[in-house]
Enzyme design. Structure first.
Site, PDB file in Angstrom:
ATOM      1  N   SER A  33      24.475  34.373   0.403  1.00 28.08           N
ATOM      2  CA  SER A  33      24.370  35.741   0.924  1.00 28.08           C
ATOM      3  C   SER A  33      24.035  36.759  -0.166  1.00 28.08           C
ATOM      4  O   SER A  33      24.591  37.858  -0.210  1.00 28.08           O
ATOM      5  CB  SER A  33      25.668  36.137   1.649  1.00 28.08           C
ATOM      6  OG  SER A  33      25.897  35.298   2.762  1.00 28.08           O
TER       7      SER A  33
ATOM      8  N   HIS B 269      21.579  20.637  -1.529  1.00 24.96           N
ATOM      9  CA  HIS B 269      22.009  21.875  -0.871  1.00 24.96           C
ATOM     10  C   HIS B 269      23.128  21.558   0.124  1.00 24.96           C
ATOM     11  O   HIS B 269      23.156  20.481   0.724  1.00 24.96           O
ATOM     12  CB  HIS B 269      20.825  22.515  -0.147  1.00 24.96           C
ATOM     13  CG  HIS B 269      21.093  23.900   0.329  1.00 24.96           C
ATOM     14  ND1 HIS B 269      21.777  24.160   1.498  1.00 24.96           N
ATOM     15  CD2 HIS B 269      20.788  25.116  -0.199  1.00 24.96           C
ATOM     16  CE1 HIS B 269      21.876  25.478   1.667  1.00 24.96           C
ATOM     17  NE2 HIS B 269      21.279  26.072   0.647  1.00 24.96           N
TER      18      HIS B 269
ATOM     19  N   GLY C  28      18.641  32.695   0.091  1.00 28.24           N
ATOM     20  CA  GLY C  28      18.304  32.136   1.388  1.00 28.24           C
ATOM     21  C   GLY C  28      17.580  33.129   2.268  1.00 28.24           C
ATOM     22  O   GLY C  28      16.412  33.433   2.071  1.00 28.24           O
ATOM     23  N   GLY C  29      18.287  33.689   3.254  1.00 26.09           N
ATOM     24  CA  GLY C  29      17.666  34.561   4.245  1.00 26.09           C
ATOM     25  C   GLY C  29      16.882  35.724   3.672  1.00 26.09           C
ATOM     26  O   GLY C  29      15.821  36.089   4.188  1.00 26.09           O
TER      27      GLY C  29
ATOM     28  N   GLU D 296      23.659  22.392   3.071  1.00 25.85           N
ATOM     29  CA  GLU D 296      23.214  22.030   4.418  1.00 25.85           C
ATOM     30  C   GLU D 296      22.760  20.579   4.465  1.00 25.85           C
ATOM     31  O   GLU D 296      22.944  19.901   5.484  1.00 25.85           O
ATOM     32  CB  GLU D 296      22.102  22.981   4.851  1.00 25.85           C
ATOM     33  CG  GLU D 296      22.631  24.388   5.102  1.00 25.85           C
ATOM     34  CD  GLU D 296      21.581  25.475   5.061  1.00 25.85           C
ATOM     35  OE1 GLU D 296      21.959  26.642   5.229  1.00 25.85           O
ATOM     36  OE2 GLU D 296      20.385  25.156   4.855  1.00 25.85           O
TER      37      GLU D 296
ATOM     38  N   ASN E  34      14.790  30.035  -1.061  1.00 21.65           N
ATOM     39  CA  ASN E  34      14.864  28.854  -0.206  1.00 21.65           C
ATOM     40  C   ASN E  34      14.598  29.290   1.232  1.00 21.65           C
ATOM     41  O   ASN E  34      15.462  29.883   1.880  1.00 21.65           O
ATOM     42  CB  ASN E  34      16.243  28.205  -0.332  1.00 21.65           C
ATOM     43  CG  ASN E  34      16.411  27.007   0.593  1.00 21.65           C
ATOM     44  OD1 ASN E  34      15.440  26.485   1.139  1.00 21.65           O
ATOM     45  ND2 ASN E  34      17.648  26.575   0.768  1.00 21.65           N
ATOM     46  N   TRP E  35      13.408  28.982   1.723  1.00 25.08           N
ATOM     47  CA  TRP E  35      13.023  29.440   3.058  1.00 25.08           C
ATOM     48  C   TRP E  35      13.653  28.609   4.170  1.00 25.08           C
ATOM     49  O   TRP E  35      13.554  28.975   5.340  1.00 25.08           O
ATOM     50  CB  TRP E  35      11.500  29.391   3.199  1.00 25.08           C
ATOM     51  CG  TRP E  35      10.770  30.405   2.375  1.00 25.08           C
ATOM     52  CD1 TRP E  35      11.276  31.192   1.367  1.00 25.08           C
ATOM     53  CD2 TRP E  35       9.391  30.750   2.486  1.00 25.08           C
ATOM     54  NE1 TRP E  35      10.300  31.992   0.843  1.00 25.08           N
ATOM     55  CE2 TRP E  35       9.132  31.742   1.508  1.00 25.08           C
ATOM     56  CE3 TRP E  35       8.356  30.317   3.297  1.00 25.08           C
ATOM     57  CZ2 TRP E  35       7.876  32.309   1.345  1.00 25.08           C
ATOM     58  CZ3 TRP E  35       7.097  30.866   3.131  1.00 25.08           C
ATOM     59  CH2 TRP E  35       6.863  31.860   2.165  1.00 25.08           C
ATOM     60  N   LYS E  36      14.235  27.474   3.809  1.00 24.26           N
ATOM     61  CA  LYS E  36      14.848  26.582   4.796  1.00 24.26           C
ATOM     62  C   LYS E  36      13.817  26.228   5.884  1.00 24.26           C
ATOM     63  O   LYS E  36      12.629  26.089   5.574  1.00 24.26           O
ATOM     64  CB  LYS E  36      16.126  27.201   5.345  1.00 24.26           C
ATOM     65  CG  LYS E  36      17.089  27.600   4.214  1.00 24.26           C
ATOM     66  CD  LYS E  36      18.435  28.016   4.685  1.00 24.26           C
ATOM     67  CE  LYS E  36      19.297  28.411   3.483  1.00 24.26           C
ATOM     68  NZ  LYS E  36      20.680  28.735   3.880  1.00 24.26           N
TER      69      LYS E  36
ATOM     70  N   GLY F 292      24.932  31.968   4.525  1.00 28.03           N
ATOM     71  CA  GLY F 292      24.548  32.324   5.881  1.00 28.03           C
ATOM     72  C   GLY F 292      25.636  33.015   6.677  1.00 28.03           C
ATOM     73  O   GLY F 292      25.481  33.235   7.875  1.00 28.03           O
TER      74      GLY F 292
ATOM     75  N   GLU G 273      26.828  27.459  -5.139  1.00 28.74           N
ATOM     76  CA  GLU G 273      26.731  28.018  -3.803  1.00 28.74           C
ATOM     77  C   GLU G 273      28.021  27.740  -3.037  1.00 28.74           C
ATOM     78  O   GLU G 273      28.165  26.670  -2.431  1.00 28.74           O
ATOM     79  CB  GLU G 273      25.558  27.394  -3.041  1.00 28.74           C
ATOM     80  CG  GLU G 273      24.198  27.750  -3.599  1.00 28.74           C
ATOM     81  CD  GLU G 273      23.119  27.595  -2.545  1.00 28.74           C
ATOM     82  OE1 GLU G 273      22.328  28.521  -2.388  1.00 28.74           O
ATOM     83  OE2 GLU G 273      23.090  26.564  -1.867  1.00 28.74           O
TER      84      GLU G 273
END
Length: 255
Positions: free
Chosen positions: A213, A94, A234-235, A96, A9-11, A172, A166
């Site tokens: 994470s 998600h 994610g990141g 967010e 997930n590149w957000k 994050g 999640e």
């Protein structure tokens, strides 16, 4: 046996030009990894560029969100048909989206039913906040999210769905849940909720990912758990070597 899946997930990261560079290099390495389903989810603006580069690669493409209506006066939204033109997958609910944009289990469910109508593979996210976790409400919150977000799905479609556990407090923050703890939530909370909706056989067939994470350093810990079938990353999905290493770790768990 549930096939492992790793989705990135590149957000809200990477321009179209940056996406081309990242997908070109990353896909060369990912396509060599067998035994795991691979999906990348860039921003909407980059989906067309990514789609062209991924054609024939065996790597799936997903959107990060969509609206539930087919079309209409919904400024700034993207319809299921628009997503389906380029993607086979879509992330729904998600944390967010829930935290910043007011999504609820009910709106996530409407999007899920729209995904079903377009034959998209949904990655439906559930998870508790730090406050809920510390108040020992994980079971109650995650069970309710699963039951309400995934209701009314056709039995034939249900096994295609993917759930991502999640824990919001781990997204994050650099704080990851540990493998056994995450596996217990999947085994004792999410799968029983799925069984209530679809029966035990289908509940055991639905893949459940861990997200929060995930890195190459902790991937093995999660993928070695019997009820965790991969990761929503994610990141780390923006770092080629990290994402490739995580994908390889998932592939090595396939029986």
């Amino acid at each position: 046996m549930r096939k492992p899946l790793v989705a990135g997930n590149w957000k809200m990261n990477k321009t179209i030009a940056e996406t081309r560079d990242l997908v070109f290099t990353m896909s060369m390495k990912l396509r060599k990894i067998e035994g795991v389903e691979k999906v990348i989810c860039p921003p909407f603006m980059s989906l067309m560029a990514a789609s062209a580069l991924l054609e024939g690669s065996g790597i799936g493409l997903g959107a990060q969100n969509m609206h539930w209506e087919e079309k209409g006066a919904f400024t700034g939204e993207v319809s299921p048909a628009m997503v389906a033109e380029l993607c086979g997958y879509v992330i729904l609910g998600h944390s967010e989206r829930r935290s910043y944009f007011g999504e609820t289990d009910q709106t996530v469910n409407r999007k899920l039913l729209a995904a079903q109508a377009m034959d998209l593979v949904p990655i439906v996210c559930v998870g508790e906040t730090l406050e809920q976790y510390e108040s020992k409400l994980t079971r109650e919150i995650v069970s309710a999210q699963t039951s309400q977000s995934l209701r009314d799905v056709a039995p034939a479609y249900a096994p295609r769905m993917i759930v991502a556990y999640e824990p919001v407090w781990a997204i994050g923050t650099g704080k990851a849940s540990n493998g056994p703890e995450a596996n217990d939530v999947v085994k004792d909370v999410i799968r029983p909720a799925l069984a209530e909706l679809f029966g035990n056989e289908t509940a055991q067939a639905i893949r459940v990912l861990y997200g929060g994470s995930v890195t190459s350093a902790n991937a093995d810990e999660f993928f070695s758990q019997p009820d965790i079938d991969g990761a929503l990353v994610g990141g780390a999905s923006l770092k080629i070597d990290e994402f490739v290493a995580i994908t390889k770790a998932a592939a090595s768990t396939e029986a």
